[in-house]
Write an enzyme that holds these catalytic residues in place. Structure first.
Site, mmCIF file in Angstrom:
data_model
loop_
_atom_site.group_PDB
_atom_site.id
_atom_site.type_symbol
_atom_site.label_atom_id
_atom_site.label_comp_id
_atom_site.label_asym_id
_atom_site.label_seq_id
_atom_site.Cartn_x
_atom_site.Cartn_y
_atom_site.Cartn_z
ATOM 1 N N GLN A 159 -7.705 -13.700 0.156
ATOM 2 C CA GLN A 159 -6.612 -14.076 1.063
ATOM 3 C C GLN A 159 -6.687 -15.566 1.391
ATOM 4 O O GLN A 159 -5.650 -16.229 1.488
ATOM 5 C CB GLN A 159 -6.647 -13.240 2.339
ATOM 6 C CG GLN A 159 -5.470 -13.543 3.273
ATOM 7 C CD GLN A 159 -5.314 -12.546 4.395
ATOM 8 O OE1 GLN A 159 -5.641 -11.381 4.249
ATOM 9 N NE2 GLN A 159 -4.806 -12.998 5.530
ATOM 10 N N HIS A 180 5.147 -3.392 10.009
ATOM 11 C CA HIS A 180 5.570 -4.607 9.297
ATOM 12 C C HIS A 180 6.767 -5.265 9.979
ATOM 13 O O HIS A 180 7.015 -6.456 9.793
ATOM 14 C CB HIS A 180 5.998 -4.269 7.856
ATOM 15 C CG HIS A 180 4.917 -3.731 6.989
ATOM 16 N ND1 HIS A 180 4.929 -2.446 6.479
ATOM 17 C CD2 HIS A 180 3.771 -4.306 6.526
ATOM 18 C CE1 HIS A 180 3.853 -2.257 5.731
ATOM 19 N NE2 HIS A 180 3.136 -3.365 5.746
ATOM 20 N N ARG A 231 -9.825 1.797 1.451
ATOM 21 C CA ARG A 231 -8.476 2.217 1.075
ATOM 22 C C ARG A 231 -8.484 2.849 -0.315
ATOM 23 O O ARG A 231 -9.320 2.542 -1.149
ATOM 24 C CB ARG A 231 -7.529 1.009 1.053
ATOM 25 C CG ARG A 231 -7.201 0.450 2.425
ATOM 26 C CD ARG A 231 -6.301 -0.761 2.272
ATOM 27 N NE ARG A 231 -6.048 -1.426 3.544
ATOM 28 C CZ ARG A 231 -5.016 -1.175 4.323
ATOM 29 N NH1 ARG A 231 -4.151 -0.243 3.990
ATOM 30 N NH2 ARG A 231 -4.842 -1.850 5.449
ATOM 31 N N LYS A 249 -1.355 2.191 18.987
ATOM 32 C CA LYS A 249 -0.424 1.697 17.972
ATOM 33 C C LYS A 249 0.855 2.514 17.982
ATOM 34 O O LYS A 249 0.821 3.744 18.032
ATOM 35 C CB LYS A 249 -1.066 1.774 16.581
ATOM 36 C CG LYS A 249 -1.762 0.491 16.168
ATOM 37 C CD LYS A 249 -2.058 0.495 14.683
ATOM 38 C CE LYS A 249 -2.695 -0.829 14.277
ATOM 39 N NZ LYS A 249 -2.960 -0.892 12.834
ATOM 40 N N ASP A 260 -4.755 -8.529 13.765
ATOM 41 C CA ASP A 260 -5.907 -8.002 13.023
ATOM 42 C C ASP A 260 -6.241 -8.884 11.813
ATOM 43 O O ASP A 260 -7.252 -8.666 11.145
ATOM 44 C CB ASP A 260 -5.653 -6.547 12.579
ATOM 45 C CG ASP A 260 -4.377 -6.394 11.757
ATOM 46 O OD1 ASP A 260 -3.593 -7.360 11.652
ATOM 47 O OD2 ASP A 260 -4.161 -5.281 11.233
ATOM 48 N N HIS A 301 6.862 -0.209 6.993
ATOM 49 C CA HIS A 301 6.951 0.658 8.173
ATOM 50 C C HIS A 301 7.127 -0.227 9.411
ATOM 51 O O HIS A 301 7.197 -1.457 9.308
ATOM 52 C CB HIS A 301 5.722 1.562 8.296
ATOM 53 C CG HIS A 301 4.411 0.839 8.264
ATOM 54 N ND1 HIS A 301 3.993 0.006 9.284
ATOM 55 C CD2 HIS A 301 3.423 0.811 7.323
ATOM 56 C CE1 HIS A 301 2.808 -0.491 8.987
ATOM 57 N NE2 HIS A 301 2.432 -0.029 7.798
ATOM 58 N N THR A 346 0.812 -1.223 0.000
ATOM 59 C CA THR A 346 0.000 0.000 0.000
ATOM 60 C C THR A 346 0.847 1.275 0.000
ATOM 61 O O THR A 346 0.319 2.369 -0.122
ATOM 62 C CB THR A 346 -0.933 0.017 1.230
ATOM 63 O OG1 THR A 346 -0.151 -0.228 2.403
ATOM 64 C CG2 THR A 346 -1.999 -1.066 1.122
ATOM 65 N N LYS A 382 3.971 5.961 14.949
ATOM 66 C CA LYS A 382 3.464 7.236 14.423
ATOM 67 C C LYS A 382 4.192 8.389 15.106
ATOM 68 O O LYS A 382 4.404 8.368 16.314
ATOM 69 C CB LYS A 382 1.955 7.373 14.684
ATOM 70 C CG LYS A 382 1.097 6.428 13.855
ATOM 71 C CD LYS A 382 0.989 6.889 12.426
ATOM 72 C CE LYS A 382 0.036 5.992 11.632
ATOM 73 N NZ LYS A 382 -0.005 6.340 10.211
ATOM 74 N N THR A 383 4.555 9.407 14.327
ATOM 75 C CA THR A 383 5.153 10.625 14.863
ATOM 76 C C THR A 383 4.398 11.812 14.284
ATOM 77 O O THR A 383 3.486 11.643 13.468
ATOM 78 C CB THR A 383 6.635 10.746 14.462
ATOM 79 O OG1 THR A 383 6.703 10.960 13.037
ATOM 80 C CG2 THR A 383 7.419 9.501 14.821
ATOM 81 N N LYS A 418 -9.627 -0.584 9.219
ATOM 82 C CA LYS A 418 -9.817 0.674 8.499
ATOM 83 C C LYS A 418 -11.264 1.132 8.620
ATOM 84 O O LYS A 418 -12.186 0.345 8.477
ATOM 85 C CB LYS A 418 -9.468 0.507 7.009
ATOM 86 C CG LYS A 418 -7.996 0.185 6.763
ATOM 87 C CD LYS A 418 -7.120 1.363 7.103
ATOM 88 C CE LYS A 418 -5.657 1.019 7.041
ATOM 89 N NZ LYS A 418 -4.797 2.106 7.506
#
Length: 409
Positions: free
Chosen positions: A171, A48, A86, A227, A192, A45, A40, A230-231, A82
């Site tokens: 999947q 992963h 997406r 989570k 998830d 990141h 995506t 994130k910044t 989500k």
């Protein structure tokens, strides 16, 4: 200690389809397993990173990993976690993203000599005949049951498209294909993904009469359940162009005290006995553990040389003196200084050090900004071009964020 016990001791395992059988297989046999990665973005990141670490632990224990890239599923996008659909990506973007993922993953997983497999589900999904697929696969899925799964249930209020409802079928079909092609008997994924993994396990039982297995691992969250990764600037990426090795190092150096030991267990290969020693530290002593965590994680992703540079730069910045060497850098356009000077907030916004001028005003009013070791007096300050005589200005935001700002001619 077998790899199952190792993963469990590190707090990585969340849910299992058959704990007793999976423990026996992983500790005593050789298993072909897979983890899927939907492309995506053009970089992996830190979310992963947990999955790659599990894959690496399994490979080191003699199991065969399949890294499955979603050239097909990426055309739809997983609705799990989500609140909105997406963004739809083109085939060209997906293929580019996959090539980026493959290069990054090769730092931690050994793909030489058949020790691991890279596969792309576009090879079998993109040319499927839809009617045949529905007759072959869709007949085994109950929509009533699917809608009880968390990944779909939370979307029903906002709206769930039929487009996304297909994702679980695709999947699950991946697992079937990987079993047929490579003898894959186990699917792993973040917690998830539990419902999607169950879908694949049940499809193989119904279609092939085979018992296969699923296991999920914990998501990368803080002790408060939020989570990580994130910044203010956005996600913490594994690509050094998107998140510099220094910023990457600093992210882990600045984790909360309550999270440092758990991150050590999940994101490093440090022996559990060594981590147990760091677990005894308290208060300011935990900074030593945070330095070790930051160095080890940065070394895994960016290599030892970059980890040493980042550590040295951080020590210089937060020690007695300040060194501009290896400090993260941002360039602002020369057009900002056409009149000879520019508003401080305009410069910081262009350098992406602040997300908005209102945030910059708040910081300036509270004394949270410094330029070249001088505290900013207020948000109306301007920066003269002559301040860049040495090639840059050094801006400090709060206690821990440093940035070298240059002018892009």
């Amino acid at each position: 200690m077998g790899v199952f016990d190792e993963l469990q001791a590190r707090g990585l395992i969340a849910q299992l389809t058959n704990e007793e059988k999976i423990r026996e297989l992983l500790n005593n046999g050789k298993v072909t397993f897979y983890i899927g990665f939907d492309p995506t973005a053009d970089s992996l990141h830190v979310g992963h990173f947990v999955q790659i670490m599990v894959m690496a632990h399994m490979q080191r224990a003699g199991h065969l990993p399949i890294a499955l890239f979603g050239g097909g599923t990426g055309m739809i996008g997983d609705p799990s976690g989500k609140s909105d659909m997406r963004k739809m990506l083109t085939r060209e973007t997906i293929e580019h993203n996959i090539s980026c993922f493959q290069k990054q993953m090769a730092r931690l997983i050994d793909f030489s000599d058949g020790k691991a497999i890279m596969a792309n589900n576009g090879d079998w999904l993109l040319n499927l005949n839809y009617i045949d697929f529905l007759r072959d696969v869709g007949v085994h899925f109950s929509v009533n049951r699917m809608l009880t799964f968390e990944c779909y249930k939370q979307r029903l209020e906002r709206g769930l498209s039929f487009f996304e409802l297909n994702y679980m079928l695709m999947q699950s079909y991946d697992f079937l294909e990987l079993n047929r092609r490579y003898g894959c008997v186990m699917e792993l994924g973040g917690d998830d993904q539990w419902s999607n993994i169950i879908g694949g396990v049940e499809l193989l039982r119904k279609k092939e009469g085979k018992e296969v297995y699923g296991m999920t691992f914990t998501l990368l969250t803080t002790s408060e359940g939020k989570k990580m990764g994130k910044t203010e600037k956005g996600a913490v990426w594994l690509d050094p162009e998107k998140t510099s090795p220094f910023d990457f190092y600093q992210y882990w150096r600045n984790v909360d005290d309550a999270d440092v030991i758990r991150c050590m267990k999940i994101l490093t290969f440090l022996p559990l006995e060594e981590i147990a020693q760091y677990e005894k530290l308290e208060g300011g002593e935990l900074n030593k553990a945070k330095e070790v965590l930051a160095f080890e994680v940065t070394k895994l992703i960016h290599g030892e040389e970059e980890a040493v540079k980042a550590q040295n730069a951080a020590r210089a910045l937060f020690g007695a003196g300040v060194s501009a060497d290896n400090m993260p850098t941002a360039a602002v356009p020369a057009s900002l200084f056409e009149s000879g000077d520019a508003g401080l907030l305009d410069v910081l916004l262009a350098a992406k050090l602040i997300p908005s001028k209102s945030e910059g005003r708040r910081l300036a009013e509270q004394g949270g900004l410094m330029v070249d070791d001088r505290k900013v007096e207020g948000p109306a300050e301007r920066i003269d071009r002559s301040a860049f005589e040495k090639g840059y200005i050094h801006v400090k935001k709060g206690k821990k964020v440093h940035l070298k700002i240059t002018i892009e001619e």
